[in-house]
Scaffold this motif. Structure first.
Motif, short mmCIF file in Angstrom:
data_model
loop_
_atom_site.label_atom_id
_atom_site.label_comp_id
_atom_site.label_asym_id
_atom_site.label_seq_id
_atom_site.Cartn_x
_atom_site.Cartn_y
_atom_site.Cartn_z
N UNK A 5 0.76 -1.47 0.00
CA UNK A 5 0.00 0.08 -0.37
C UNK A 5 0.69 1.31 0.18
N UNK A 6 2.32 1.22 0.67
CA UNK A 6 2.55 2.34 0.43
C UNK A 6 3.44 2.09 -0.62
N UNK A 7 4.15 1.63 -1.40
CA UNK A 7 4.29 1.78 -2.41
C UNK A 7 3.72 2.47 -3.66
N UNK A 8 2.21 2.10 -3.30
CA UNK A 8 1.19 2.32 -4.39
C UNK A 8 0.85 3.63 -4.12
N UNK A 9 1.32 3.99 -2.73
CA UNK A 9 0.65 5.54 -2.42
C UNK A 9 1.75 6.46 -2.94
N UNK A 10 3.35 5.98 -2.97
CA UNK A 10 4.22 6.60 -3.66
C UNK A 10 4.38 7.23 -5.02
N UNK A 11 3.27 5.73 -5.80
CA UNK A 11 3.98 5.63 -7.18
C UNK A 11 2.88 6.57 -7.53
N UNK A 12 1.28 7.02 -6.96
CA UNK A 12 0.69 8.18 -6.90
C UNK A 12 1.27 9.24 -6.80
N UNK A 13 1.52 9.22 -5.13
CA UNK A 13 2.62 10.74 -5.51
C UNK A 13 3.49 11.39 -6.48
N UNK A 14 4.21 10.07 -6.92
CA UNK A 14 5.49 10.83 -7.83
C UNK A 14 4.79 11.04 -9.78
N UNK A 15 3.42 9.84 -9.78
CA UNK A 15 2.80 10.21 -10.83
C UNK A 15 2.29 11.70 -10.68
N UNK A 16 1.86 11.87 -9.63
CA UNK A 16 1.01 13.26 -9.55
C UNK A 16 1.51 14.64 -9.73
N UNK A 17 3.11 14.63 -9.11
CA UNK A 17 4.18 15.81 -8.84
C UNK A 17 4.64 15.58 -10.55
N UNK A 18 5.34 14.31 -10.86
CA UNK A 18 5.07 14.55 -12.70
C UNK A 18 4.82 15.23 -13.14
N UNK A 19 2.95 14.66 -13.35
CA UNK A 19 1.86 15.03 -13.76
C UNK A 19 2.15 17.35 -13.87
N UNK A 20 2.18 17.45 -12.51
CA UNK A 20 2.10 18.77 -11.90
C UNK A 20 3.19 19.72 -12.61
N UNK A 21 4.40 18.70 -13.07
CA UNK A 21 5.75 19.80 -13.25
C UNK A 21 5.15 19.19 -14.85
N UNK A 22 4.60 18.84 -15.39
CA UNK A 22 4.34 18.93 -16.75
C UNK A 22 5.58 18.08 -17.67
N UNK A 23 6.27 16.83 -17.15
CA UNK A 23 7.08 16.26 -16.78
C UNK A 23 6.18 15.07 -17.24
N UNK A 33 -7.54 1.61 -7.98
CA UNK A 33 -7.49 3.25 -6.82
C UNK A 33 -7.32 3.31 -5.35
N UNK A 34 -6.16 4.09 -4.96
CA UNK A 34 -5.33 3.80 -3.76
C UNK A 34 -6.26 4.92 -2.74
N UNK A 35 -7.05 3.80 -1.41
CA UNK A 35 -7.44 5.26 -1.23
C UNK A 35 -6.72 5.90 -0.10
N UNK A 36 -5.82 6.72 0.18
CA UNK A 36 -4.77 6.33 0.62
C UNK A 36 -5.39 7.08 1.96
N UNK A 37 -6.35 7.13 2.26
CA UNK A 37 -6.54 7.16 4.69
C UNK A 37 -6.94 6.37 4.71
N UNK A 38 -7.38 4.92 3.64
CA UNK A 38 -7.67 3.95 4.20
C UNK A 38 -6.31 3.25 4.34
N UNK A 39 -5.07 3.79 3.59
CA UNK A 39 -4.13 2.75 3.60
C UNK A 39 -3.94 2.97 4.53
#
Length: 106
Positions: A5-23, A33-39
């Motif tokens: 679950x932690x690896x999935x959360x980190x993957x989602x964070x990396x993807x979001x950060x990359x999208x936000x920076x345009x990379x 879908x990963x429910x961050x709060x429940x994990x």
């Protein structure tokens, strides 16, 4: 501690950060879908139960319960300590990722 679950959360964070920076994201998006709060809550609850169990074992041993083995109690206490330290490190990484995302210029 289950790190899937932690690896999935980190993957989602990396993807979001990359999208936000345009990379282009380095890792593909998570299929489900990963429910961050429940994990996060599940991980914290697991660490909490490990600590409570170790504390109860230690209290029984101190009270003179002969069914408690010193070796088992020490292993339980060390497991609780390591799981807490792991949780703190994951929290630190998540806070760092959050701060990096907040510092990005859009």
């Amino acid at each position: 501690m289950d790190t899937k679950g932690i690896e999935q959360m980190l993957s989602v964070l990396r993807t979001t950060a990359a999208q936000a920076s345009g990379k282009t994201p380095e890792t593909p998006a998570v299929d489900g879908a990963v429910d961050f709060a429940s994990v996060l809550k599940g991980s914290i609850d697991k660490v909490n139960s490990t600590q409570q169990s170790a504390t109860q074992m230690a209290e029984k041993m101190v009270a003179g319960d002969t069914s408690q083995n010193l070796h088992e109690v020490m292993v339980a206490l060390q497991t609780a300590s390591v799981s807490f330290q792991e949780m703190v490190q994951v929290r630190n990484k998540l806070v760092t990722a959050y701060q990096e995302m907040m510092n990005m210029q859009v």
